[in-house]
Write a protein that holds these residues in place. Structure first.
Motif, PDB file in Angstrom:
ATOM      1  N   GLU A 161       0.890  -1.335   0.007  1.00  0.00           N
ATOM      2  CA  GLU A 161       0.139  -0.162   0.068  1.00  0.00           C
ATOM      3  C   GLU A 161       1.013   1.188  -0.052  1.00  0.00           C
ATOM      4  O   GLU A 161       0.691   2.261  -0.729  1.00  0.00           O
ATOM      5  N   SER A 162       1.889   1.179   0.916  1.00  0.00           N
ATOM      6  CA  SER A 162       2.722   2.215   0.716  1.00  0.00           C
ATOM      7  C   SER A 162       3.578   2.533  -0.592  1.00  0.00           C
ATOM      8  O   SER A 162       3.761   3.725  -0.889  1.00  0.00           O
ATOM      9  N   VAL A 214       0.921   4.457  -2.814  1.00  0.00           N
ATOM     10  CA  VAL A 214       0.865   5.619  -2.454  1.00  0.00           C
ATOM     11  C   VAL A 214       2.170   6.519  -3.023  1.00  0.00           C
ATOM     12  O   VAL A 214       2.160   7.725  -3.766  1.00  0.00           O
ATOM     13  N   ALA A 225       6.155   7.640   2.838  1.00  0.00           N
ATOM     14  CA  ALA A 225       4.857   7.307   2.677  1.00  0.00           C
ATOM     15  C   ALA A 225       4.083   8.507   3.145  1.00  0.00           C
ATOM     16  O   ALA A 225       3.256   8.719   2.399  1.00  0.00           O
ATOM     17  N   GLN A 226       4.523   9.014   4.240  1.00  0.00           N
ATOM     18  CA  GLN A 226       3.689  10.041   4.765  1.00  0.00           C
ATOM     19  C   GLN A 226       3.676  11.378   3.881  1.00  0.00           C
ATOM     20  O   GLN A 226       2.737  12.145   3.580  1.00  0.00           O
ATOM     21  N   LYS A 250       1.598  10.585   0.833  1.00  0.00           N
ATOM     22  CA  LYS A 250       0.091  10.747   1.136  1.00  0.00           C
ATOM     23  C   LYS A 250      -0.102  12.206   1.350  1.00  0.00           C
ATOM     24  O   LYS A 250      -1.289  12.620   0.744  1.00  0.00           O
ATOM     25  N   ASN A 251       0.628  13.126   1.537  1.00  0.00           N
ATOM     26  CA  ASN A 251       0.258  14.677   1.873  1.00  0.00           C
ATOM     27  C   ASN A 251       0.193  15.122   0.357  1.00  0.00           C
ATOM     28  O   ASN A 251      -0.696  15.929   0.163  1.00  0.00           O
ATOM     29  N   ILE A 273      -0.533  13.512  -2.513  1.00  0.00           N
ATOM     30  CA  ILE A 273      -1.795  13.097  -2.990  1.00  0.00           C
ATOM     31  C   ILE A 273      -3.029  13.736  -2.608  1.00  0.00           C
ATOM     32  O   ILE A 273      -3.866  14.305  -3.087  1.00  0.00           O
ATOM     33  N   ASP A 274      -3.039  13.984  -1.184  1.00  0.00           N
ATOM     34  CA  ASP A 274      -4.029  14.618  -0.436  1.00  0.00           C
ATOM     35  C   ASP A 274      -4.336  16.066  -1.073  1.00  0.00           C
ATOM     36  O   ASP A 274      -5.366  16.738  -0.923  1.00  0.00           O
TER      37      ASP A 274
END
Length: 188
Positions: free
Chosen positions: A139-140, A143, A178-179, A182-183, A185-186
């Motif tokens: 999943e990571s 992302v 990964a964080q 995610k940021n 993508i968000d």
């Protein structure tokens, strides 16, 4: 290795006492004992045993239904029973029983079943942990790949340069790759 804590649910008191004696003599801890399935479930919730030994035919809740509940509580079960008919064995398979001993119970068979059942349970737990970690890692990676393509497109750079950019940004912000991904993508 520390001794296992075991709950025994057997409605025949003499058999239950024999099983308890064999287990304790072998160094196991009998954390609770009872004569019916409903009480076994309550005792399991209170004492958190590492293994449960159940008779199939008990008053209230039968051993197979109790085994199904124990599986939901993540506690492995060994059945001790007088019933060797295929329909009982098939039901035991369906509720994830880790051992099945037909009475009369011998000390050798009981102790072997306990060791093997608990070892298989440990193997399954280990495989489940590895599977969970692998799923999280995949999943990571998804992302990160998505964020890399966003950065690549936004900055008009190669995939390699976008990945390097993500790594630098993660180190700068003291976050995992990964964080950061995610940021990104968000925010899109």
């Amino acid at each position: 290795m520390k001794p296992l804590s075991i709950l025994i649910a057997e409605d025949e008191v003499l058999i239950r006492n024999d099983i308890k004696e064999v287990l304790e003599k072998a160094g196991y801890i009998v954390c609770a004992e009872c004569g019916n399935g409903l009480q076994a479930v309550e005792l399991a919730k209170q004492t958190a045993p590492e293994l449960v030994i159940l008779d199939i035919m008990m008053p209230g809740l039968d051993g197979l239904e109790t085994a199904k509940i124990m599986h939901g509580l993540n506690i492995p079960v060994i059945m001790v029973t007088s019933y060797s008919q295929p329909k009982f064995i098939k039901r035991a398979e369906a509720v994830h029983v880790y051992g099945y001993i037909v009475k009369p119970v011998s000390e050798k068979n009981l102790l072997a079943a306990v060791r093997i059942a608990y070892a298989r349970w440990q193997d399954l737990c280990h495989v489940n942990q590895e599977l969970k970690a692998t799923k999280a890692q995949l999943e990571s990676q998804k992302v990160i790949a998505r964020a890399r393509s966003i950065v690549q497109e936004r900055l008009a750079i190669s995939a390699r340069e976008a990945h390097t950019w993500l790594l630098r940004e993660a180190m700068r912000q003291r976050m995992t790759l990964a964080q950061i991904a995610k940021n990104i993508i968000d925010k899109k």
